[in-house]
Design a protein around this motif. Structure first.
Motif, PDB file in Angstrom:
ATOM      1  N   LEU A   1       0.830  -1.213   0.000  1.00  0.00           N
ATOM      2  CA  LEU A   1       0.000   0.000   0.000  1.00  0.00           C
ATOM      3  C   LEU A   1       0.860   1.257   0.000  1.00  0.00           C
ATOM      4  N   VAL A   2       1.908   1.268   0.816  1.00  0.00           N
ATOM      5  CA  VAL A   2       2.801   2.428   0.897  1.00  0.00           C
ATOM      6  C   VAL A   2       3.446   2.687  -0.462  1.00  0.00           C
ATOM      7  N   SER A   3       3.949   1.655  -1.084  1.00  0.00           N
ATOM      8  CA  SER A   3       4.589   1.789  -2.389  1.00  0.00           C
ATOM      9  C   SER A   3       3.592   2.286  -3.433  1.00  0.00           C
ATOM     10  N   TYR A   4       2.387   1.768  -3.359  1.00  0.00           N
ATOM     11  CA  TYR A   4       1.340   2.167  -4.304  1.00  0.00           C
ATOM     12  C   TYR A   4       1.063   3.668  -4.202  1.00  0.00           C
ATOM     13  N   VAL A   5       0.919   4.181  -2.988  1.00  0.00           N
ATOM     14  CA  VAL A   5       0.641   5.608  -2.786  1.00  0.00           C
ATOM     15  C   VAL A   5       1.842   6.450  -3.214  1.00  0.00           C
ATOM     16  N   GLU A   6       3.051   6.001  -2.873  1.00  0.00           N
ATOM     17  CA  GLU A   6       4.249   6.760  -3.238  1.00  0.00           C
ATOM     18  C   GLU A   6       4.438   6.838  -4.751  1.00  0.00           C
ATOM     19  N   GLN A   7       3.884   5.878  -5.461  1.00  0.00           N
ATOM     20  CA  GLN A   7       3.992   5.868  -6.920  1.00  0.00           C
ATOM     21  C   GLN A   7       2.802   6.557  -7.599  1.00  0.00           C
ATOM     22  N   GLY A   8       1.962   7.221  -6.792  1.00  0.00           N
ATOM     23  CA  GLY A   8       0.897   8.033  -7.359  1.00  0.00           C
ATOM     24  C   GLY A   8      -0.502   7.492  -7.226  1.00  0.00           C
ATOM     25  N   GLY A   9      -0.683   6.333  -6.596  1.00  0.00           N
ATOM     26  CA  GLY A   9      -2.020   5.780  -6.414  1.00  0.00           C
ATOM     27  C   GLY A   9      -2.786   6.503  -5.316  1.00  0.00           C
ATOM     28  N   GLY A  10      -4.104   6.529  -5.442  1.00  0.00           N
ATOM     29  CA  GLY A  10      -4.952   7.159  -4.434  1.00  0.00           C
ATOM     30  C   GLY A  10      -5.421   6.151  -3.404  1.00  0.00           C
TER      31      GLY A  10
END
Length: 252
Positions: free
Chosen positions: A99-108
């Motif tokens: 989840l952290v990686s997803y958000v850091e890569q621009g995911g909401g």
């Protein structure tokens, strides 16, 4: 008059058709476990139904927390956390890292109700992700009942056209953390007369994380104001323009 009316109708129809032709945003609800008093088997479908009232959102569900750590989240524009896990290994550090990686890569990201209590075993990291987390040493919430949700700013895209509303739900008083947030809505406790955040976003210019504490049950999610908050919060997290030109919403 007839010609003018026809032109107006054609213009409105063209605008609506243009928006409907835009690619839908993909949203993934991650669920599958919660406190026994929270019937996720009922609330997850209810949340999905409310989000899909915005035809631009295409909502899917993952109800196996074991699968989160191995799930490729990149095809999704927003992920909705709708669980409270009790086994530290499920979804575990790998699930949180995903989840952290997803958000850091621009995911909401959207956190729903007792999602504030997820990842207690990694509380410090999780707080940085969602802004505030459940502290079991604090009083949990007011007795279930009716209270007012006050929209405290119309300057954010999520709440720019919203009005305050009443709901029947749990007023959480148990949040803890120091991560900078922008509060969008608050409520006043009938127990201690203090004001508590109900909906907020993480104050980071490159992250789209919306956190709302409403949604104890199906009725709470079907409340017009709460449903609007979640629809707009999810649309914003997914990087969508707000408000929708032909889906203007205002809470009663």
């Amino acid at each position: 008059m007839i010609v003018f009316a026809s032109v107006v109708l054609l213009t409105v129809a063209a605008s609506t058709q243009a928006e409907d032709s835009q690619p839908q945003k993909r949203v993934l609800i991650v669920t599958g476990e919660d406190y026994p008093g929270h019937k996720w088997q009922l609330t997850a479908p209810a949340l999905k139904m409310q989000l899909e009232q915005d035809s631009r959102l295409r909502v899917e569900t993952l109800d196996d927390l074991r699968a989160l750590a191995e799930t490729d989240l990149s095809p999704f524009d927003a992920v909705v956390i709708h669980f409270k896990n009790y086994d530290p290994s499920i979804p575990g550090q790998a699930g949180l890292d995903r989840l952290v990686s997803y958000v850091e890569q621009g995911g909401g990201l959207v956190a729903v109700h007792f999602a504030c209590g997820a990842f207690q075993e990694f509380k410090q990291e999780y707080e940085l992700l969602v802004g505030r987390v459940w502290n079991p040493e604090l009083r949990g919430h007011d007795p279930y009942g009716t209270f007012r949700v006050d929209i405290v700013t119309n300057e954010h895209k999520i709440t720019q056209s919203m009005k305050s509303f009443e709901t029947e739900d749990e007023l959480y008083t148990c949040l803890d953390g120091d991560t900078p947030i922008q509060v969008l809505a608050t409520s006043i406790s009938k127990v201690d007369s203090k004001t508590y955040p109900i909906a907020f976003v993480v104050a980071h210019p490159k992250k789209r994380v919306f956190h709302c504490l409403l949604g104890h049950n199906v009725m709470g999610l079907e409340n017009a104001g709460a449903a609007e908050l979640y629809r707009k919060g999810t649309a914003w997290a997914a990087g969508m323009a707000l408000p929708s030109p032909h889906q203007q919403e205002t809470s009663p």
